[in-house]
Design a protein around this motif. Structure first.
Motif, mmCIF file in Angstrom:
data_model
loop_
_atom_site.group_PDB
_atom_site.id
_atom_site.type_symbol
_atom_site.label_atom_id
_atom_site.label_comp_id
_atom_site.label_asym_id
_atom_site.label_seq_id
_atom_site.Cartn_x
_atom_site.Cartn_y
_atom_site.Cartn_z
ATOM 1 N N VAL A 146 48.099 26.300 50.898
ATOM 2 C CA VAL A 146 47.804 27.021 50.013
ATOM 3 C C VAL A 146 47.451 26.348 48.644
ATOM 4 O O VAL A 146 46.785 24.949 48.395
ATOM 5 C CB VAL A 146 49.693 27.058 49.176
ATOM 6 N N VAL A 147 45.728 26.954 48.363
ATOM 7 C CA VAL A 147 45.255 26.892 46.540
ATOM 8 C C VAL A 147 45.760 27.471 45.849
ATOM 9 O O VAL A 147 46.141 28.906 45.431
ATOM 10 C CB VAL A 147 43.901 27.211 47.498
ATOM 11 N N ALA A 148 45.266 26.704 44.473
ATOM 12 C CA ALA A 148 46.045 27.363 43.649
ATOM 13 C C ALA A 148 44.864 26.797 42.410
ATOM 14 O O ALA A 148 43.958 26.100 42.303
ATOM 15 C CB ALA A 148 47.236 26.985 42.573
ATOM 16 N N TRP A 149 43.748 27.878 41.317
ATOM 17 C CA TRP A 149 43.631 28.177 40.195
ATOM 18 C C TRP A 149 43.703 28.664 39.117
ATOM 19 O O TRP A 149 44.959 29.358 39.125
ATOM 20 C CB TRP A 149 41.931 28.341 40.139
ATOM 21 N N THR A 150 43.532 28.659 38.102
ATOM 22 C CA THR A 150 43.549 29.299 36.406
ATOM 23 C C THR A 150 42.877 29.728 36.409
ATOM 24 O O THR A 150 41.234 29.619 36.920
ATOM 25 C CB THR A 150 44.142 28.637 35.778
ATOM 26 N N GLY A 158 33.359 26.707 30.607
ATOM 27 C CA GLY A 158 33.379 26.193 31.389
ATOM 28 C C GLY A 158 34.397 26.792 32.774
ATOM 29 O O GLY A 158 34.353 26.136 33.579
ATOM 30 N N ALA A 159 33.844 27.832 32.307
ATOM 31 C CA ALA A 159 34.532 29.426 33.389
ATOM 32 C C ALA A 159 34.066 28.944 34.534
ATOM 33 O O ALA A 159 32.476 29.501 34.487
ATOM 34 C CB ALA A 159 34.946 29.892 33.432
ATOM 35 N N VAL A 160 34.504 29.117 35.759
ATOM 36 C CA VAL A 160 32.737 28.901 36.740
ATOM 37 C C VAL A 160 33.337 30.012 37.439
ATOM 38 O O VAL A 160 34.242 30.584 38.102
ATOM 39 C CB VAL A 160 32.935 27.875 37.945
ATOM 40 N N HIS A 161 31.871 31.571 37.290
ATOM 41 C CA HIS A 161 32.504 32.053 38.288
ATOM 42 C C HIS A 161 31.941 32.222 39.739
ATOM 43 O O HIS A 161 30.407 32.107 40.913
ATOM 44 C CB HIS A 161 31.344 33.187 38.041
ATOM 45 N N ALA A 162 33.079 32.283 40.555
ATOM 46 C CA ALA A 162 32.737 31.938 42.050
ATOM 47 C C ALA A 162 32.379 33.362 42.995
ATOM 48 O O ALA A 162 32.848 34.506 42.658
ATOM 49 C CB ALA A 162 33.678 30.922 42.963
ATOM 50 N N ALA A 163 31.922 33.123 44.333
ATOM 51 C CA ALA A 163 31.886 34.799 45.254
ATOM 52 C C ALA A 163 31.814 33.869 46.549
ATOM 53 O O ALA A 163 33.049 34.628 46.913
ATOM 54 C CB ALA A 163 30.518 35.018 45.541
ATOM 55 N N TYR A 164 32.312 32.826 47.214
ATOM 56 C CA TYR A 164 32.708 31.854 48.258
ATOM 57 C C TYR A 164 33.556 31.291 47.538
ATOM 58 O O TYR A 164 33.564 30.208 47.095
ATOM 59 C CB TYR A 164 31.687 31.715 49.164
ATOM 60 N N THR A 177 33.419 29.594 55.341
ATOM 61 C CA THR A 177 32.961 30.263 54.064
ATOM 62 C C THR A 177 33.466 31.512 54.384
ATOM 63 O O THR A 177 33.184 32.286 55.458
ATOM 64 C CB THR A 177 31.999 30.475 54.214
ATOM 65 N N LEU A 178 34.250 31.613 53.028
ATOM 66 C CA LEU A 178 35.176 32.935 53.296
ATOM 67 C C LEU A 178 35.076 33.463 51.257
ATOM 68 O O LEU A 178 34.699 32.580 51.304
ATOM 69 C CB LEU A 178 36.133 33.499 53.184
ATOM 70 N N ALA A 179 34.991 35.374 51.501
ATOM 71 C CA ALA A 179 34.744 35.409 50.263
ATOM 72 C C ALA A 179 36.001 35.472 49.166
ATOM 73 O O ALA A 179 36.902 35.203 49.775
ATOM 74 C CB ALA A 179 34.527 37.086 50.461
ATOM 75 N N LEU A 180 35.286 35.068 47.954
ATOM 76 C CA LEU A 180 36.289 34.383 46.914
ATOM 77 C C LEU A 180 35.901 34.567 45.301
ATOM 78 O O LEU A 180 35.080 34.145 44.532
ATOM 79 C CB LEU A 180 37.231 32.930 46.892
ATOM 80 N N PRO A 181 36.254 36.106 45.141
ATOM 81 C CA PRO A 181 35.193 36.833 43.549
ATOM 82 C C PRO A 181 36.048 36.711 42.920
ATOM 83 O O PRO A 181 37.034 36.995 42.244
ATOM 84 C CB PRO A 181 34.782 37.998 44.199
ATOM 85 N N GLN A 182 35.997 35.337 42.202
ATOM 86 C CA GLN A 182 37.325 34.670 40.765
ATOM 87 C C GLN A 182 36.687 34.002 40.208
ATOM 88 O O GLN A 182 35.426 33.247 40.469
ATOM 89 C CB GLN A 182 38.098 34.067 41.528
ATOM 90 N N TRP A 183 36.716 33.857 38.932
ATOM 91 C CA TRP A 183 36.801 33.209 37.901
ATOM 92 C C TRP A 183 37.530 31.796 37.830
ATOM 93 O O TRP A 183 38.507 32.426 38.054
ATOM 94 C CB TRP A 183 36.625 34.073 36.574
ATOM 95 N N VAL A 184 36.794 30.932 37.869
ATOM 96 C CA VAL A 184 37.551 29.315 38.405
ATOM 97 C C VAL A 184 37.469 28.648 36.742
ATOM 98 O O VAL A 184 36.375 27.975 36.624
ATOM 99 C CB VAL A 184 37.530 28.633 39.156
ATOM 100 N N ASP A 185 39.352 28.428 36.099
ATOM 101 C CA ASP A 185 39.076 27.629 35.277
ATOM 102 C C ASP A 185 37.989 25.701 35.471
ATOM 103 O O ASP A 185 38.193 25.162 36.231
ATOM 104 C CB ASP A 185 39.905 27.607 34.425
ATOM 105 N N HIS A 186 37.084 25.802 35.179
ATOM 106 C CA HIS A 186 35.887 24.353 35.277
ATOM 107 C C HIS A 186 35.903 24.053 36.231
ATOM 108 O O HIS A 186 35.713 22.684 36.671
ATOM 109 C CB HIS A 186 36.990 23.458 34.961
ATOM 110 N N GLY A 187 35.995 25.090 37.478
ATOM 111 C CA GLY A 187 35.718 25.149 39.155
ATOM 112 C C GLY A 187 36.951 23.586 39.403
ATOM 113 O O GLY A 187 36.595 23.257 39.815
ATOM 114 N N ASP A 188 38.441 23.824 38.862
ATOM 115 C CA ASP A 188 39.190 23.188 39.299
ATOM 116 C C ASP A 188 40.032 24.080 40.279
ATOM 117 O O ASP A 188 40.142 25.069 39.655
ATOM 118 C CB ASP A 188 39.887 22.914 37.619
#
Length: 202
Positions: A146-150, A158-164, A177-188
């Protein structure tokens, strides 16, 4: 009367002593053979045990990245800006292999450039950590984590805009590699250890 000590063997005594010496020699040879056989048997058993242990250790190789297919399971959401997802690694090698520990994680942008990522191992917002266990996966079987983030707000400083999302199996240097179009706070990111099944609690 003075007694005289005779140190010369009588003929009968000498013959008796020679026969006794021959019997003693035969006995020692016999004991040597028995001891030799015992040592040989012990060595054979030790070698067999060592060979057996080596064979057992080699019987289940670690799953390579090439042997695994990465997919997503349940998507997770909740209050307080939490988000998460279940990741699965399925053995498609045609043979049994093993996994133990935590998957490596990394974020990429839309151009597959690596983004700053910090991964914490253990409990997540959604699930308790099952701990490191050796998982033996037959062909077609899967392990999950299980992977989690805020994500406080889109575009927050400081948020990271991820795509994968990069997923590296334990003990591997290659990733899926899987698609993950998400904003991740500080890449945490936080992630549990791999298990056959993890119960989501949140």
């Amino acid at each position: 009367m003075n007694e005289h000590l005779n140190t010369t063997d009588q003929p009968g005594t000498a013959k008796h002593r020679r026969r006794a010496d021959r019997r003693l020699g035969r006995t020692m040879v016999g004991l040597g053979a028995v001891v030799g056989l015992g040592l040989a048997a012990w060595a054979g058993t030790a070698n067999a045990a060592t060979s057996s242990g080596t064979a057992t250790a080699k019987a289940t190789p670690t799953c390579s990245a090439a042997a695994l297919k990465a997919t997503y399971g349940q998507q997770l959401a909740g209050g307080m800006n939490h988000a998460g997802i279940v990741i699965r690694l399925r053995n498609l090698s045609g043979k049994t292999c093993a996994l133990r520990g935590y998957p490596g994680l990394g974020l990429e942008n839309s151009a597959h450039k690596k983004l700053t990522t910090h991964t914490t191992w253990g409990n997540t917002w959604y699930a308790h950590n099952p701990g490191k266990k050796t998982l033996t996966l037959k062909d077609g079987e899967s392990a999950e984590a299980v992977v989690a983030w805020t994500h406080a707000n889109t575009g927050t400083s400081g948020a990271v805009h991820a795509a994968y999302l990069e997923i590296t199996p334990p003990a591997s240097t290659q990733h899926k590699t899987l698609a993950l179009p998400q904003w991740v706070d500080h890449g945490d990111l936080s992630v549990t250890a791999l298990a056959k099944h993890i119960t989501v609690t949140s």
